[in-house]
Design a protein around this motif. Structure first.
Motif, PDB file in Angstrom:
ATOM      1  N   ASP A  15      43.224  30.646  46.974  1.00  0.00           N
ATOM      2  CA  ASP A  15      43.770  30.237  45.283  1.00  0.00           C
ATOM      3  C   ASP A  15      43.104  32.242  44.945  1.00  0.00           C
ATOM      4  N   ASP A  16      42.057  32.798  45.600  1.00  0.00           N
ATOM      5  CA  ASP A  16      41.976  34.024  44.992  1.00  0.00           C
ATOM      6  C   ASP A  16      43.577  35.197  45.285  1.00  0.00           C
ATOM      7  N   TYR A  17      44.419  34.435  46.350  1.00  0.00           N
ATOM      8  CA  TYR A  17      45.333  35.342  45.799  1.00  0.00           C
ATOM      9  C   TYR A  17      46.154  35.730  45.177  1.00  0.00           C
ATOM     10  N   PRO A  18      46.358  34.196  44.262  1.00  0.00           N
ATOM     11  CA  PRO A  18      47.495  34.347  43.164  1.00  0.00           C
ATOM     12  C   PRO A  18      46.619  34.478  42.266  1.00  0.00           C
ATOM     13  N   ARG A  19      45.089  34.458  42.002  1.00  0.00           N
ATOM     14  CA  ARG A  19      44.583  35.604  41.666  1.00  0.00           C
ATOM     15  C   ARG A  19      44.331  36.746  41.377  1.00  0.00           C
ATOM     16  N   ILE A  20      44.855  37.562  42.644  1.00  0.00           N
ATOM     17  CA  ILE A  20      44.632  38.487  42.649  1.00  0.00           C
ATOM     18  C   ILE A  20      45.874  39.454  42.230  1.00  0.00           C
ATOM     19  N   GLU A  21      47.060  38.366  42.514  1.00  0.00           N
ATOM     20  CA  GLU A  21      47.890  39.082  41.958  1.00  0.00           C
ATOM     21  C   GLU A  21      47.766  39.268  40.283  1.00  0.00           C
ATOM     22  N   HIS A 191      35.236  31.948  47.943  1.00  0.00           N
ATOM     23  CA  HIS A 191      36.065  32.347  46.344  1.00  0.00           C
ATOM     24  C   HIS A 191      35.115  33.836  46.333  1.00  0.00           C
ATOM     25  N   THR A 192      36.169  35.419  46.268  1.00  0.00           N
ATOM     26  CA  THR A 192      35.513  36.351  45.381  1.00  0.00           C
ATOM     27  C   THR A 192      36.074  37.020  44.351  1.00  0.00           C
ATOM     28  N   ALA A 193      37.356  36.703  44.509  1.00  0.00           N
ATOM     29  CA  ALA A 193      38.516  37.689  43.189  1.00  0.00           C
ATOM     30  C   ALA A 193      37.725  37.327  42.542  1.00  0.00           C
ATOM     31  N   ALA A 194      37.847  36.611  41.607  1.00  0.00           N
ATOM     32  CA  ALA A 194      36.770  36.714  40.516  1.00  0.00           C
ATOM     33  C   ALA A 194      35.336  37.424  39.885  1.00  0.00           C
ATOM     34  N   HIS A 195      35.242  37.615  41.064  1.00  0.00           N
ATOM     35  CA  HIS A 195      33.336  38.239  41.004  1.00  0.00           C
ATOM     36  C   HIS A 195      33.541  39.666  41.235  1.00  0.00           C
ATOM     37  N   ILE A 196      34.477  39.787  41.597  1.00  0.00           N
ATOM     38  CA  ILE A 196      33.999  41.404  42.131  1.00  0.00           C
ATOM     39  C   ILE A 196      33.774  42.578  41.468  1.00  0.00           C
ATOM     40  N   SER A 197      34.152  42.081  39.848  1.00  0.00           N
ATOM     41  CA  SER A 197      33.502  43.434  39.523  1.00  0.00           C
ATOM     42  C   SER A 197      32.062  43.665  38.986  1.00  0.00           C
ATOM     43  N   ASP A 198      31.528  42.057  38.608  1.00  0.00           N
ATOM     44  CA  ASP A 198      30.056  42.065  38.830  1.00  0.00           C
ATOM     45  C   ASP A 198      28.961  41.559  39.021  1.00  0.00           C
ATOM     46  N   LEU A 199      30.069  41.786  40.830  1.00  0.00           N
ATOM     47  CA  LEU A 199      28.760  41.744  42.120  1.00  0.00           C
ATOM     48  C   LEU A 199      28.685  43.427  42.567  1.00  0.00           C
ATOM     49  N   LYS A 205      26.345  49.016  43.682  1.00  0.00           N
ATOM     50  CA  LYS A 205      27.621  50.382  44.158  1.00  0.00           C
ATOM     51  C   LYS A 205      28.562  48.834  44.574  1.00  0.00           C
ATOM     52  N   PRO A 206      29.801  50.034  45.500  1.00  0.00           N
ATOM     53  CA  PRO A 206      30.449  48.971  45.962  1.00  0.00           C
ATOM     54  C   PRO A 206      30.484  48.392  46.976  1.00  0.00           C
ATOM     55  N   VAL A 207      31.099  46.954  46.141  1.00  0.00           N
ATOM     56  CA  VAL A 207      31.242  45.274  46.795  1.00  0.00           C
ATOM     57  C   VAL A 207      32.705  45.098  47.525  1.00  0.00           C
ATOM     58  N   LEU A 208      32.644  45.058  49.204  1.00  0.00           N
ATOM     59  CA  LEU A 208      33.972  45.047  49.087  1.00  0.00           C
ATOM     60  C   LEU A 208      33.709  43.584  50.245  1.00  0.00           C
ATOM     61  N   THR A 209      34.996  42.414  49.730  1.00  0.00           N
ATOM     62  CA  THR A 209      34.891  41.221  50.239  1.00  0.00           C
ATOM     63  C   THR A 209      36.478  41.025  51.220  1.00  0.00           C
ATOM     64  N   ALA A 210      36.309  39.970  51.449  1.00  0.00           N
ATOM     65  CA  ALA A 210      37.954  39.709  52.043  1.00  0.00           C
ATOM     66  C   ALA A 210      38.937  39.853  51.989  1.00  0.00           C
ATOM     67  N   ASN A 211      38.872  38.607  50.702  1.00  0.00           N
ATOM     68  CA  ASN A 211      40.334  38.756  49.879  1.00  0.00           C
ATOM     69  C   ASN A 211      40.897  40.218  49.674  1.00  0.00           C
ATOM     70  N   GLN A 212      40.379  40.938  48.984  1.00  0.00           N
ATOM     71  CA  GLN A 212      40.419  41.605  48.258  1.00  0.00           C
ATOM     72  C   GLN A 212      40.826  42.832  49.621  1.00  0.00           C
ATOM     73  N   ALA A 230      39.469  45.182  37.666  1.00  0.00           N
ATOM     74  CA  ALA A 230      39.164  44.089  37.974  1.00  0.00           C
ATOM     75  C   ALA A 230      38.998  43.379  39.223  1.00  0.00           C
ATOM     76  N   LEU A 231      39.574  44.881  40.329  1.00  0.00           N
ATOM     77  CA  LEU A 231      39.339  44.178  41.361  1.00  0.00           C
ATOM     78  C   LEU A 231      38.187  45.422  42.369  1.00  0.00           C
ATOM     79  N   GLY A 232      37.426  45.949  41.766  1.00  0.00           N
ATOM     80  CA  GLY A 232      35.854  46.669  42.278  1.00  0.00           C
ATOM     81  C   GLY A 232      36.478  48.372  42.640  1.00  0.00           C
ATOM     82  N   ALA A 233      35.911  49.071  42.769  1.00  0.00           N
ATOM     83  CA  ALA A 233      36.078  50.478  43.142  1.00  0.00           C
ATOM     84  C   ALA A 233      37.396  50.863  44.595  1.00  0.00           C
ATOM     85  N   LEU A 234      37.194  49.668  45.330  1.00  0.00           N
ATOM     86  CA  LEU A 234      38.172  49.581  45.858  1.00  0.00           C
ATOM     87  C   LEU A 234      39.872  49.690  45.475  1.00  0.00           C
ATOM     88  N   PHE A 235      40.325  49.255  44.535  1.00  0.00           N
ATOM     89  CA  PHE A 235      41.231  49.632  43.526  1.00  0.00           C
ATOM     90  C   PHE A 235      41.611  50.212  42.354  1.00  0.00           C
TER      91      PHE A 235
END
Length: 243
Positions: A15-21, A191-199, A205-212, A230-235
């Motif tokens: 369910d990270d994927y529809p959230r990321i979408e 589940h990390t999609a909802a948490h990346i910017s908070d992390l 520092k940048p955080v890279l998570t698997a589904n991101q 919302a998906l962090g520095a990578l995006f």
């Protein structure tokens, strides 16, 4: 519209994927096809079976019907356990079976590190320590300097999928290193999609998570960039210009 395909093992944090979408908020569609996980165990022998060519190729036709322009094997441990060369063979086989550009989450991490222009990283993993060490070896083969590796000893993806913010933050903090330029959380069952910017705010520092990184990698394969803070520095970061 850009259609991207993902082969995801079993059912944990898909369910990270529809959230990321939703967070991308653009004409990007993410199609997820589930592969047979086999034995749900973060053990090298089980992970090698999970990433076997026949398991990946079984989902290819459904992805083709979805109109996907690229496919990513959305599994970190089921790719890096094959080693640097074996993971390349795995991706080549997937590309041939699908007739599409292909990659895996392990290579997504390697490419994302390069995108951010960082080299020194810390790994905060859900896996047992021996499996986490395989990931560190993979990253070193990609040219990263792995300053620390922390495994959490979780055996099953099912258990990882139950973790929420408190557990994710505690693991990220425990796995960070003061000299690391980025922290990597490598399990697509988490589940990390909802948490990346908070992390990133918590760790500074940048955080890279698997589904991101998996979604970012699929976008990279089709030469598509999106801005999604919302998906962090990578995006949000501009691509690094190589000399």
């Amino acid at each position: 519209m850009t259609a991207l395909g993902f082969l995801y093992p079993g059912h944990s944090a898909e369910d990270d994927y529809p959230r990321i979408e939703m967070l991308i908020d653009s004409d990007v569609r993410l199609a997820v096809v589930h592969t047979d996980i086999g034995e749900d165990a973060h053990r090298v022998d089980a992970l090698l079976r999970m990433g076997a060519p026949e398991r990946l190729s079984a989902g290819v036709e459904e992805l083709r019907l979805s109109g996907a322009e690229a496919v990513v094997w959305a599994c970190t441990s089921g790719s890096f356990v094959f080693g640097w060369d074996g993971a390349h063979d795995q991706v080549r086989g997937l590309a041939q079976a699908a007739g599409l550009p292909a990659s895996s989450t392990s290579f997504a991490f390697a490419h994302a590190i390069g995108e951010l222009g960082v080299r020194r990283v810390a790994v905060a993993a859900t896996y047992p320590s021996d499996v986490a060490d395989h990931f560190a070896t993979f990253l070193k083969a990609a040219g990263a300097e792995v300053l620390s590796v922390r495994g959490s000893g979780i055996i099953t993806a099912a258990e990882v999928g139950t973790w929420g913010w408190d557990e994710v933050l505690a693991m990220a903090r425990a796995g960070d290193h003061p000299d690391a330029e980025a922290v990597l959380l490598p399990d697509t069952a988490l589940h990390t999609a909802a948490h990346i910017s908070d992390l990133e705010r918590e760790l500074g520092k940048p955080v890279l998570t698997a589904n991101q990184v998996t979604v970012w990698e699929a976008l990279r394969l089709v030469d598509r960039r999106v801005n999604a803070p919302a998906l962090g520095a990578l995006f949000t970061k501009e691509p690094v210009i190589q000399a």
